[in-house]
Design an enzyme around this catalytic site. Structure first.
Site, short mmCIF file in Angstrom:
data_model
loop_
_atom_site.label_atom_id
_atom_site.label_comp_id
_atom_site.label_asym_id
_atom_site.label_seq_id
_atom_site.Cartn_x
_atom_site.Cartn_y
_atom_site.Cartn_z
N GLU A 160 4.44 12.85 -9.31
CA GLU A 160 4.38 11.91 -8.74
C GLU A 160 5.44 11.05 -9.26
O GLU A 160 6.22 10.21 -8.16
CB GLU A 160 2.82 10.58 -10.02
CG GLU A 160 1.71 10.83 -10.04
CD GLU A 160 1.22 11.97 -9.69
OE1 GLU A 160 1.81 12.68 -10.77
OE2 GLU A 160 -0.07 12.34 -9.64
N HIS A 195 -9.53 6.71 -15.02
CA HIS A 195 -9.20 6.85 -13.78
C HIS A 195 -10.13 4.81 -14.05
O HIS A 195 -10.58 4.50 -13.36
CB HIS A 195 -11.11 7.59 -13.33
CG HIS A 195 -10.19 8.91 -13.29
ND1 HIS A 195 -10.78 9.75 -14.32
CD2 HIS A 195 -10.33 8.92 -12.09
CE1 HIS A 195 -9.79 10.82 -13.34
NE2 HIS A 195 -9.79 11.06 -12.62
#
Lengths: 431, 372
Positions: B104, B174
């Protein structure tokens, strides 16, 4: 290619000029006295900057594998136009003059910090050959993303002493508008990204810059500079992996100067330096004697050519030594012997070369040194007398357009200052 | 045209543990907002789109109109784990739509570099829960790029998209909504759409914005939210909140997927207690539209803010602090925050954790009935 075991690993070091300022293959036995005498160029013209004569002479005496380099090196060629800051076409002598200028700038600016005239400074002492060897091999269109010890690159591209001083003194002529600490230079015009303090962030950004270039119709190479400590960061890892996977033309140029503040390289990594990681990522790598300006120039020129031809990254590890402290907030005598000097100061080696081959003499070089010192002092003086940037610059450029909440905050500040005008006087000496 | 959410669909979506969420018609029952009036002319061609299709449509439009626009991130080439980039590689080619390695910070840094040279970089972070490795690049670089360079350089071409929010079975990693971390960063723009039509317009604005934008997409809505979305090129302005339903009794404020919940709560409040709520979607979290919320609270005197993210230092705290400062004398009750608890997002307890319509209904009642 010349080989000599790196003092810090087994990957060979590319070198052209030896520590005494001669061009010779370091693995052969030393030159005999006759060969040394023969190596000295007898001046045949009055023009001390006649690079053609020098180049022909070097080619006569240099080893075969250096011939192609000597023939094509722009360092040994007259530039098509005069360099304005030195009024000369001699690239080599401009390198010498700028090394001297940078050396003087570092000394004087560091002193200014000690005197409380600027808040902070970082010197590049000992690493000038990396800057100028690399910058002279790149073109101005090649975007540079640096760490903080690469001022010579900016200097080569035309950043003036006044501009360096303006940034360090945080005055109203600073291109960065006084927002960052000293040495955080940047110039859009010179294709040099503004420096930031977090280490390594520039590496993945360099991959993005290189990708943009790759998609354009006139690809240029992207040159990204960083130190040995920075090579331990996550951004280093991500960037090299991205660059090799996405196949972008970028040079990752590591200045291995032996220290990250007080941490010696023996505490920074256990592998063979930085370059040994290159094959792990699937890219080419080269280790260069960073204090040999000829080797730096040749290596960067070759790597640039390679990167553009193959649209591929290259990892370059340039061995050097950080002669100064990490910064003015550091006292390196606390962790290493005072006045540590590695053999092979890049400026002294270049001086030896110029002397050995009779390009210029000592008095000329001393004059250059004095001239540059005066220029530095003048630049500092003009910078110091300039006003601070206007207060509105605190609230501008946070966004493309100033949003309402910042307009409100600015108004609140002005109302507050109006109540206590004497306590909030800005440094504002007008002429 | 305007919007409503089916209450049944909201509750059943939260209960389900399967990956497939029921398709819900995101149909109209509230009056049009002022922003949509201008563009919702009778000649506008619309089609049914869910959220991921609307996002896909926005990116296609952006790439059609900007040759420098590229889409990149983990797994975007085959269409993305939520299908947001379906078909983009076939349409625009592998040099403009491509996978990056799994990093990322690499994605964010790469985006900044590309944008710094004038390109439009549309990066994807696979889940907002994984945005944290990129925080150095986002906070220290992206947000400060223009300011620190004296406006010589900027990262305005960056848009980083990330799915966020509760999905019924996401657990700790999540389900997160990290807008509060991002909103604490001067120089960033943070946007969260409530549904497909808003998403397409806001994403196009974000991509074209001259500021770097983090675009958070409520993942629970990717398939569950379906509405009529204009097929053409349109933008919804950033930095502006939208009043979805005007009212006089209490201001109810939220963003993203929470608007569904709040709409249900407002409906319950109306049906069961005759309370007339004014429902506002903040849309842009940073910089946020203080003006619109302030005007509303000056009218109603009461405010309920609701978000999924944990209550302590959630973005609701910023809203409450600013509004109590600006509307102190207009307030008739303490401002209520209905948020997630201060725990990591729990899997099996999700139904209890989330600020559902009943908790919001109670908060609405509380402020309306405050002080007897």
């Amino acid at each position: 290619t010349p080989q000599q075991d790196s003092p810090r690993g087994i990957w060979p070091v590319f070198r052209i000029m030896d520590e005494n300022g001669y061009f010779r293959d370091a693995t052969t036995t030393d030159l005999s006295k006759e060969q040394q005498d023969d190596a000295i160029l007898t001046k045949t013209t009055d023009d001390a900057t006649d690079l053609d004569t020098l180049r022909r002479h070097l080619m006569q005496h240099a080893q075969p594998h250096l011939q192609e380099y000597l023939q094509s090196s722009t360092l040994l060629q007259q530039a098509p136009h005069e360099y304005p800051d030195v009024q000369s076409k001699s690239t080599l002598l401009r390198v010498f003059i700028q090394m001297s200028r940078l050396r003087e700038m570092d000394e004087k600016f560091q002193n200014a910090q000690r005197q409380g005239r600027i808040s902070f400074y970082m010197t590049c002492t000992g690493e000038e050959a990396i800057h100028l060897g690399a910058a002279s091999a790149l073109s101005r269109e090649d975007t540079v993303l640096a760490q903080y010890r690469e001022a010579g690159i900016l200097m080569w591209r035309g950043f003036t002493l006044e501009q360096f001083a303006n940034q360090c003194f945080s005055n109203d002529a600073d291109l960065g508008k006084g927002r960052q600490m000293p040495v955080h230079y940047g110039s859009r015009a010179l294709n040099y990204h503004t420096i930031s303090s977090p280490l390594g962030t520039q590496l993945p950004q360099a991959v993005g810059v290189a990708y943009h270039s790759k998609l354009s119709s006139h690809p240029t190479v992207t040159a990204c500079f960083f130190g040995d400590g920075c090579a331990s960061t996550t951004d280093f890892h991500s960037a090299l992996n991205f660059a090799a996977t996405l196949q972008v033309p970028v040079l990752f140029i590591c200045r291995n100067n032996g220290y990250a503040i007080s941490t010696p390289v023996s505490e920074q990594y256990a592998g063979d330096g930085i370059v040994s990681r290159a094959p792990g990522y699937g890219m080419a790598g080269i280790r260069v004697d960073g204090n040999d300006v000829f080797a730096m120039h040749a290596a960067v020129a070759a790597c640039k050519k390679y990167a553009l031809e193959h649209s591929a990254p290259v990892l370059m590890e340039c061995m050097t030594f950080r002669q100064g402290h990490h910064s003015t907030s550091d006292d390196s005598t606390r962790y290493r012997p005072p006045s540590s000097n590695s053999p092979g100061d890049p400026l002294e080696r270049l001086q030896a070369f110029l002397r050995n081959y009779n390009v210029v003499d000592d008095s000329w070089m001393a004059t250059v040194r004095d001239d540059e010192k005066m220029k530095v002092l003048r630049a500092m003086e003009q910078a110091e007398h300039r006003a601070s940037p206007p207060l509105e610059e605190m609230f501008q450029d946070v966004y493309h357009e100033i949003p309402p909440h910042l307009q409100r905050q600015e108004e609140e500040l002005h109302q507050h200052i109006a109540k206590y005008p004497d306590q909030y006087k800005q440094k504002n000496k007008t002429h | 045209m305007s919007l409503a959410w089916t209450r049944r669909a909201v509750l059943s979506a939260a209960k389900r543990r399967t990956k497939t969420l029921p398709h819900t018609t995101f149909s109209a029952s509230f009056t049009t907002s002022r922003h949509h009036d201008a563009m919702m002319m009778s000649t506008t061609v619309t089609t049914n789109m869910n959220l991921f299709t609307a996002i896909n449509n926005a990116m296609t439009t952006a790439m059609d109109t900007d040759d420098s626009a590229i889409v990149f991130g983990e797994d975007v080439a085959f269409g993305g784990v939520f299908r947001c980039s379906n078909g983009l590689k076939d349409k625009f080619g592998p040099s403009r739509v491509f996978n990056t390695p799994l990093s990322e910070n690499g994605i964010a840094g790469f985006a900044i570099g590309y944008a710094s040279m004038g390109g439009t970089a549309i990066g994807e972070i696979q889940f907002a829960d994984y945005i944290f490795p990129a925080m150095d690049q986002i906070v220290n670089e992206m947000a400060k790029f223009r300011y620190r360079s004296g406006n010589q350089w900027n990262a305005g071409g960056v848009t980083l998209r990330a799915p966020c929010g509760a999905v019924g079975h996401g657990g700790h990693y999540h389900s997160q909504s990290p807008e509060a971390y991002l909103a604490h960063t001067p120089g960033l723009v943070v946007v969260m759409p409530r549904g497909p039509k808003a998403a397409k317009g806001l994403l196009l604005s974000s991509i074209r914005s001259k500021d770097p934008v983090i675009f958070l997409e409520p993942k629970a809505l990717y398939r569950a939210a379906v509405e009529e979305v204009p097929t053409g090129d349109y933008e919804i302005p950033l930095f502006q909140a939208e009043i979805l339903k005007p009212g006089n009794d209490v201001t109810v404020l939220g963003w993203g997927g929470q608007l569904q919940v709040l709409q249900s709560a407002c409906q319950l409040a109306h049906d069961q207690y005759g309370i007339d709520c004014e429902l506002i979607d903040l849309q842009t979290i940073l910089p946020w539209d203080v003006e619109t919320v302030q005007q509303s609270v000056e009218k109603t005197g009461k405010l309920v803010v609701s978000h999924e993210a944990p209550i302590t230092c959630g973005f609701g705290a910023e809203v409450v602090a600013t509004i109590q400062e600006r509307c102190f004398l207009s307030l008739e009750a303490p401002i209520q925050r209905v948020c997630g608890y201060d725990t990591p997002f729990p899997l099996v307890f999700e139904k209890y954790y989330v600020p559902d319509e009943l908790k919001n209904l109670e908060a609405i009642r509380h402020v309306v009935e405050y002080g007897g």
